[in-house]
Design a protein around this motif. Structure first.
Motif, PDB file in Angstrom:
ATOM      1  N   ILE A   1       0.858  -1.186   0.000  1.00  0.00           N
ATOM      2  CA  ILE A   1       0.000   0.000   0.000  1.00  0.00           C
ATOM      3  C   ILE A   1       0.896   1.238   0.000  1.00  0.00           C
ATOM      4  O   ILE A   1       1.830   1.351   0.803  1.00  0.00           O
ATOM      5  CB  ILE A   1      -0.931   0.003   1.236  1.00  0.00           C
ATOM      6  N   ALA A   2       0.601   2.152  -0.919  1.00  0.00           N
ATOM      7  CA  ALA A   2       1.379   3.396  -1.001  1.00  0.00           C
ATOM      8  C   ALA A   2       1.204   4.190   0.294  1.00  0.00           C
ATOM      9  O   ALA A   2       0.168   4.114   0.965  1.00  0.00           O
ATOM     10  CB  ALA A   2       0.905   4.219  -2.198  1.00  0.00           C
ATOM     11  N   VAL A   3       2.206   4.953   0.635  1.00  0.00           N
ATOM     12  CA  VAL A   3       2.156   5.796   1.829  1.00  0.00           C
ATOM     13  C   VAL A   3       1.199   6.958   1.573  1.00  0.00           C
ATOM     14  O   VAL A   3       1.249   7.598   0.522  1.00  0.00           O
ATOM     15  CB  VAL A   3       3.582   6.311   2.177  1.00  0.00           C
ATOM     16  N   LEU A   4       0.325   7.207   2.542  1.00  0.00           N
ATOM     17  CA  LEU A   4      -0.609   8.333   2.430  1.00  0.00           C
ATOM     18  C   LEU A   4       0.193   9.621   2.540  1.00  0.00           C
ATOM     19  O   LEU A   4       0.912   9.844   3.510  1.00  0.00           O
ATOM     20  CB  LEU A   4      -1.667   8.277   3.536  1.00  0.00           C
ATOM     21  N   ASP A   5       0.042  10.445   1.522  1.00  0.00           N
ATOM     22  CA  ASP A   5       0.820  11.688   1.478  1.00  0.00           C
ATOM     23  C   ASP A   5      -0.069  12.786   0.909  1.00  0.00           C
ATOM     24  O   ASP A   5      -0.571  12.675  -0.217  1.00  0.00           O
ATOM     25  CB  ASP A   5       2.060  11.486   0.611  1.00  0.00           C
ATOM     26  N   ARG A   6      -0.242  13.825   1.688  1.00  0.00           N
ATOM     27  CA  ARG A   6      -1.082  14.938   1.259  1.00  0.00           C
ATOM     28  C   ARG A   6      -0.540  15.593  -0.013  1.00  0.00           C
ATOM     29  O   ARG A   6      -1.321  16.013  -0.867  1.00  0.00           O
ATOM     30  CB  ARG A   6      -1.169  15.972   2.389  1.00  0.00           C
ATOM     31  N   GLY A   7       0.769  15.637  -0.153  1.00  0.00           N
ATOM     32  CA  GLY A   7       1.386  16.263  -1.338  1.00  0.00           C
ATOM     33  C   GLY A   7       1.067  15.512  -2.624  1.00  0.00           C
ATOM     34  O   GLY A   7       1.004  16.111  -3.702  1.00  0.00           O
TER      35      GLY A   7
ATOM     36  N   HIS B   1      -0.300   4.244  10.821  1.00  0.00           N
ATOM     37  CA  HIS B   1       0.863   5.129  10.968  1.00  0.00           C
ATOM     38  C   HIS B   1       2.006   4.716  10.043  1.00  0.00           C
ATOM     39  O   HIS B   1       2.697   5.574   9.489  1.00  0.00           O
ATOM     40  CB  HIS B   1       1.341   5.135  12.424  1.00  0.00           C
ATOM     41  N   THR B   2       2.193   3.384   9.898  1.00  0.00           N
ATOM     42  CA  THR B   2       3.266   2.882   9.051  1.00  0.00           C
ATOM     43  C   THR B   2       3.085   3.329   7.605  1.00  0.00           C
ATOM     44  O   THR B   2       4.062   3.582   6.896  1.00  0.00           O
ATOM     45  CB  THR B   2       3.310   1.336   9.115  1.00  0.00           C
ATOM     46  N   ARG B   3       1.859   3.414   7.165  1.00  0.00           N
ATOM     47  CA  ARG B   3       1.583   3.730   5.768  1.00  0.00           C
ATOM     48  C   ARG B   3       1.077   5.162   5.593  1.00  0.00           C
ATOM     49  O   ARG B   3       0.234   5.440   4.730  1.00  0.00           O
ATOM     50  CB  ARG B   3       0.579   2.734   5.183  1.00  0.00           C
ATOM     51  N   SER B   4       1.590   6.088   6.399  1.00  0.00           N
ATOM     52  CA  SER B   4       1.257   7.499   6.218  1.00  0.00           C
ATOM     53  C   SER B   4       2.463   8.360   6.617  1.00  0.00           C
ATOM     54  O   SER B   4       3.282   7.955   7.449  1.00  0.00           O
ATOM     55  CB  SER B   4       0.022   7.896   7.048  1.00  0.00           C
ATOM     56  N   THR B   5       2.554   9.537   6.026  1.00  0.00           N
ATOM     57  CA  THR B   5       3.661  10.429   6.321  1.00  0.00           C
ATOM     58  C   THR B   5       3.487  11.026   7.718  1.00  0.00           C
ATOM     59  O   THR B   5       2.376  11.045   8.256  1.00  0.00           O
ATOM     60  CB  THR B   5       3.711  11.578   5.279  1.00  0.00           C
TER      61      THR B   5
ATOM     62  N   GLU C   1       3.365  14.058   8.533  1.00  0.00           N
ATOM     63  CA  GLU C   1       2.384  15.143   8.448  1.00  0.00           C
ATOM     64  C   GLU C   1       0.960  14.603   8.548  1.00  0.00           C
ATOM     65  O   GLU C   1       0.117  15.178   9.235  1.00  0.00           O
ATOM     66  CB  GLU C   1       2.578  15.893   7.117  1.00  0.00           C
ATOM     67  N   GLU C   2       0.676  13.471   7.873  1.00  0.00           N
ATOM     68  CA  GLU C   2      -0.651  12.847   7.935  1.00  0.00           C
ATOM     69  C   GLU C   2      -0.916  12.274   9.328  1.00  0.00           C
ATOM     70  O   GLU C   2      -2.050  12.310   9.808  1.00  0.00           O
ATOM     71  CB  GLU C   2      -0.781  11.745   6.877  1.00  0.00           C
ATOM     72  N   GLN C   3       0.117  11.728   9.972  1.00  0.00           N
ATOM     73  CA  GLN C   3      -0.061  11.172  11.318  1.00  0.00           C
ATOM     74  C   GLN C   3      -0.471  12.254  12.298  1.00  0.00           C
ATOM     75  O   GLN C   3      -1.316  12.013  13.175  1.00  0.00           O
ATOM     76  CB  GLN C   3       1.234  10.508  11.788  1.00  0.00           C
ATOM     77  N   ASP C   4       0.095  13.436  12.143  1.00  0.00           N
ATOM     78  CA  ASP C   4      -0.288  14.549  13.014  1.00  0.00           C
ATOM     79  C   ASP C   4      -1.744  14.957  12.780  1.00  0.00           C
ATOM     80  O   ASP C   4      -2.450  15.327  13.697  1.00  0.00           O
ATOM     81  CB  ASP C   4       0.618  15.752  12.786  1.00  0.00           C
ATOM     82  N   PHE C   5      -2.155  14.885  11.518  1.00  0.00           N
ATOM     83  CA  PHE C   5      -3.515  15.264  11.150  1.00  0.00           C
ATOM     84  C   PHE C   5      -4.483  14.257  11.711  1.00  0.00           C
ATOM     85  O   PHE C   5      -5.507  14.520  12.232  1.00  0.00           O
ATOM     86  CB  PHE C   5      -3.643  15.396   9.628  1.00  0.00           C
TER      87      PHE C   5
END
Length: 145
Positions: A77-83, A135-139, A141-145
């Motif tokens: 699974i791709a990492v969740l990234d807002r960018g 958490h493993t699959r998110s940046t 910045e996303e974890q803080d959100f």
């Protein structure tokens, strides 16, 4: 309490004899009993009280088993990234992974925290595992959100 009809019968006055209630009160109960014609023995038993049966319905607790999420499946699974704006694909892939590994009831909110110790410990462990997978699959910045 008057005796049961099938166990014994009260003697009845003959003909036009009047029954004096005060004379009946002084007679012993044995003088008022008549034996059946064949002289069989009469067994008198006390009536048994019927005890109510109560059924208590106890809601069953879910038997929560530990779920396992494969690290290799998670890494696909791709990492969740807002960018990169990949929320929709990331969300679908993560949801499918959790559903396939019996973690869907947690993300859907349909498995309440159980009261019994064993199931509660497994529920807590599963919940932490799912949080770690997210958490493993998110940046960061996303974890803080």
């Amino acid at each position: 309490m008057p005796p049961r009809q099938h166990l014994c019968s009260m003697s009845q006055p003959q003909g036009n004899q009047a029954v004096n209630s005060s004379s009946m009160a002084n007679t012993s109960p044995a003088t008022n009993l008549m034996l059946p014609p064949d002289n069989t023995t009469i067994m008198a038993t006390a009536p048994q009280a019927v005890q109510p049966t109560y059924v208590t319905l106890v809601p069953t607790q879910p038997n929560v088993k530990v779920i396992r999420i494969s690290q290799s499946d998670l890494e696909r699974i791709a990492v969740l990234d807002r960018g990169t704006n990949n929320w929709a694909t990331w969300s679908d892939a993560m949801q499918n992974l959790l559903l396939l590994n019996h973690g869907g009831t947690y993300i859907l909110g349909t498995l309440p925290h159980p009261n019994d110790t064993g199931s509660a410990a497994n529920w807590d462990l599963n919940n932490l595992c799912i949080i770690a997978a997210l958490h493993t699959r998110s940046t960061p910045e996303e974890q803080d959100f």
